[in-house]
Design a protein around this motif. Structure first.
Motif, PDB file in Angstrom:
ATOM      1  N   THR A  75     -11.750  -3.092  -1.638  1.00 29.57           N
ATOM      2  CA  THR A  75     -11.495  -1.744  -1.114  1.00 29.57           C
ATOM      3  C   THR A  75     -12.817  -1.055  -0.804  1.00 29.57           C
TER       4      THR A  75
ATOM      5  N   CYS B  98       0.828  -1.214   0.000  1.00 32.85           N
ATOM      6  CA  CYS B  98       0.000   0.000   0.000  1.00 32.85           C
ATOM      7  C   CYS B  98       0.861   1.264   0.000  1.00 32.85           C
TER       8      CYS B  98
ATOM      9  N   SER C 270       1.308  -5.695 -10.194  1.00 34.76           N
ATOM     10  CA  SER C 270       0.655  -4.389 -10.120  1.00 34.76           C
ATOM     11  C   SER C 270       0.060  -4.049 -11.498  1.00 34.76           C
ATOM     12  N   PRO C 271      -1.054  -3.328 -11.590  1.00 33.38           N
ATOM     13  CA  PRO C 271      -1.913  -2.913 -10.470  1.00 33.38           C
ATOM     14  C   PRO C 271      -2.716  -4.108  -9.930  1.00 33.38           C
TER      15      PRO C 271
ATOM     16  N   THR D 210      -9.252  -4.673  -8.084  1.00 35.39           N
ATOM     17  CA  THR D 210     -10.020  -4.310  -6.877  1.00 35.39           C
ATOM     18  C   THR D 210     -11.518  -4.529  -7.073  1.00 35.39           C
TER      19      THR D 210
ATOM     20  N   SER E 298      -8.783   1.332  -6.704  1.00 36.47           N
ATOM     21  CA  SER E 298      -7.482   1.295  -6.022  1.00 36.47           C
ATOM     22  C   SER E 298      -7.164   2.638  -5.349  1.00 36.47           C
TER      23      SER E 298
ATOM     24  N   ASN F 150      -3.714   2.989   0.318  1.00 37.96           N
ATOM     25  CA  ASN F 150      -4.338   2.545  -0.942  1.00 37.96           C
ATOM     26  C   ASN F 150      -3.473   1.451  -1.589  1.00 37.96           C
TER      27      ASN F 150
END
Length: 637
Positions: A267, A203, A238-239, A242, A272, A207
């Motif tokens: 989330t 994070c 990555s990313p 979510t 994200s 985030n």
């Protein structure tokens, strides 16, 4: 392009979901397809086999899909030309849960999932079709539930069970391990080991910017590609993908499939750019699949005590509540709830037999009323009858005595589970409703040929029955008695017709709800008596007079009447939909107040819900007129 691949592409473009793809795309896929010839009875895969790397399309012949439960093989579906099956490797990691076997000499095309996956990820129509097909056991979009112009009321339990399975909510780790990008791989790996987890979210200001899983450590660190002293951001994926907090099993599976990942990050707002709330792993999906209706039924079959059954019935209430919140069609929910209700009743009878010893004669336990119509979504009362085969006159007392004891035990178990005793005594434990087949035949003859004349008042719920356990032939005999007596029986239909129309109207002349004027329910709307019962009674009357056997459910009765009496189809279909809407209102009310949902508090309803409720009452007027003219009813007794 070779001619075989061309031939395959030509074939596929006629069927969904391939009809959503261009001919060029189909040609690319076709060059990778394997053609498999199957002899009659050859097995392509069976229950518990490891998953294949392909899914299948029937090119010719018929493939039967079956499952095994308690050593019994059950046919779920027949796949014909153009049908797809074997989609499990797309959506799950566990082994096959059914067997695919050629019913006759057949040819199937094996389509490699790796080749097909990009087309799925880029085309939501293809994705949705595959998901639906998987959720309803690879059923093709043709309406298989209509065979010979007759609806099959049991054909879609497995379909709906799977559909529910894929719309249910997920449980997942809501306190995931997190770290920041500058931390060293070795320290993060130690933290993961100590916390006994296989993933960590990286994070920045809370985030999520990436994720590292056990697989990343194996492929990037253990292989020496990166040193263990590197910072964690160098090996993170990555990313992150979510999702929002109340994501369904279906959505989670689709996202994992689309992005080819094994974890999803939950989330606060699903993007994200907000705080991490949890992590969903593939393992969570497999666990969620285990809490489906099929599992409840297996647990019922293993239950030894009333309290085990009660616990399962409580879980059913949660399943119903979640399904309604997720907007799963009420007809599906009701079908599944009924199968579970019937399985509980069956187990209660079996436990009573284990206590009392083997029955002295063959018998059938029939659920009647809402359970017999498979419409019991709430814990309302139990209604049942017990029919045993004819025995020698000198044995009658002793045999009836055994069955009364059996019924008393069974109804007592059901009462402990939460099904209250019927206040009118319509139960197999009442000596009036526990008797021999000949006595029951006389009873139905008397009800139907001289209605209203005997002391055992005719209750129309005795015409809605479903065998729970015992000899199916006994139920068949009763069904034949009923339908034989129904032919041209004006007196009986006059009685039932007047009974159906004598209920009080739900709306006043000025289209206002007619509510209770006094008593504890003052100001509330009686949805059972004023709205549901007229539909239930009318559907029964019309189905008996049309001589249609085997359909007990009100919704399915109206759907069948629309096929059989097509000139009035519009009225019947409106009534079918109205019945579902009203049932849903009643169920929501009942779950909210933990009661039978009979009385609706209109003051607590939103304007749009009131409108929806009012609209569901409008087909009743047309239905009433239709019944009056069909049965020449003029007076209301």
């Amino acid at each position: 392009m070779n001619t075989i691949a061309e031939h395959i592409a030509d074939f596929l473009k006629e069927y969904p979901p391939f009809d959503n793809l261009t001919f060029q795309e189909l040609s690319d896929i076709a060059t990778n397809i394997r053609v498999i010839n199957l002899e009659k009875h050859a097995v392509l895969f069976q229950n518990n086999d490891p998953l294949h790397d392909s899914f299948y399309v029937v090119a010719s012949g018929v493939i039967n899909l079956t499952t095994i439960a308690d050593a019994e093989e059950t046919l779920i579906n027949k796949c014909h030309e153009g049908d797809i099956f074997g989609l499990r490797p797309f959506f799950a990691k566990n082994n096959y849960m059914m067997t695919a076997k050629a019913r006759e000499e057949s040819i199937v095309y094996a389509i490699p999932i790796a080749v097909f996956r990009p087309f799925v990820a880029n085309n939501s129509d293809v994705l949705n079709f595959l998901l639906e097909s998987f959720a309803v056991n690879s059923r093709h979009t043709r309406d298989n539930s209509r065979s010979n112009g007759k609806l099959d009321p049991d054909s879609n339990f497995m379909d709906q069970q799977n559909e529910m399975q894929y719309i249910q909510s997920l449980s997942y780790n809501n306190s995931p391990l997190t770290t920041e990008s500058h931390h060293i791989v070795k320290d993060v790996a130690i933290l993961m080991t100590e916390s006994m987890v296989d993933n960590i979210v990286i994070c920045e200001k809370n985030n999520p910017i990436g994720i590292v899983t056990h697989a990343d450590l194996s492929s990037k660190i253990a292989t020496g590609r990166y040193p263990i002293t590197e910072t964690i951001d160098k090996i993170m994926s990555s990313p992150v993908v979510t999702v929002i907090e109340n994501v369904s099993l279906a959505e989670a599976q689709l996202l994992m499939l689309k992005h080819n990942v094994s974890h999803l990050c939950v989330t606060k707002d699903g993007t994200s750019k907000s705080a991490v709330k949890g992590i969903i792993s593939e393992h969570d999906l497999i666990v969620a699949q285990a809490s489906n209706p099929g599992v409840l039924i297996k647990e019922i079959k293993r239950s030894q005590l009333p309290k085990d059954l009660k616990q399962i019935r409580d879980r059913l209430s949660d399943l119903i509540q979640n399904s309604i919140q997720k907007n799963i069609p009420i007809s599906h929910v009701s079908n599944i709830a009924s199968e579970i209700n019937l399985a509980i009743i069956k187990r209660a009878v079996e436990l009573s037999i284990l206590d009392l010893g083997s029955p002295p004669a063959r018998f059938a336990w029939l659920s009647i009323g809402s359970q017999g119509r498979k419409e019991q979504l709430l814990l309302t009362d139990q209604d049942s009858i017990l029919i045993f085969e004819d025995v020698a006159p000198e044995k009658y007392r002793e045999v009836k005595d055994y069955f009364l004891r059996l019924a008393k035990r069974t109804t007592a178990i059901l009462e402990k589970v939460g099904y209250e005793y019927c206040p009118n005594g319509h139960m197999g434990s009442n000596m009036l409703w526990c008797k021999s087949l000949s006595d029951w035949t006389k009873q139905y003859n008397s009800w139907m040929n001289t209605p209203g004349e005997n002391s055992n008042d005719l209750s129309s719920i005795f015409f809605d029955y479903e065998i729970v356990i015992g000899e199916a032939k006994i139920e068949e005999v009763i069904e034949n008695v009923v339908f034989k007596n129904a032919v041209n029986n004006t007196l009986f239909f006059d009685f039932l017709g007047n009974d159906a129309l004598k209920r009080n109207s739900p709306l006043s002349f000025f289209k206002k709800f007619i509510v209770e004027e006094e008593g504890p329910q003052k100001g509330k709307f009686d949805i059972k008596t004023r709205a549901l019962m007229p539909l239930i009674d009318s559907a029964r009357l019309l189905i008996l007079s049309a001589n249609i056997k085997g359909i007990k459910n009100t919704y399915l009765r109206f759907k069948q009447l629309a096929i059989t009496d097509s000139k009035n189809a519009e009225i019947y279909l409106s009534c079918a939909e109205a019945f579902l809407t009203l049932s849903k209102f009643r169920t929501v009310e009942g779950l909210k107040n933990d009661d039978s949902g009979q009385y609706i508090n209109l003051r607590e309803m939103s304007k749009s819900d009131k409108e929806k409720l009012k609209n569901a009452l409008t087909p009743m007027k047309d239905l009433e007129e239709l019944i009056k003219s069909k049965f020449q009813l003029t007076q209301f007794s």
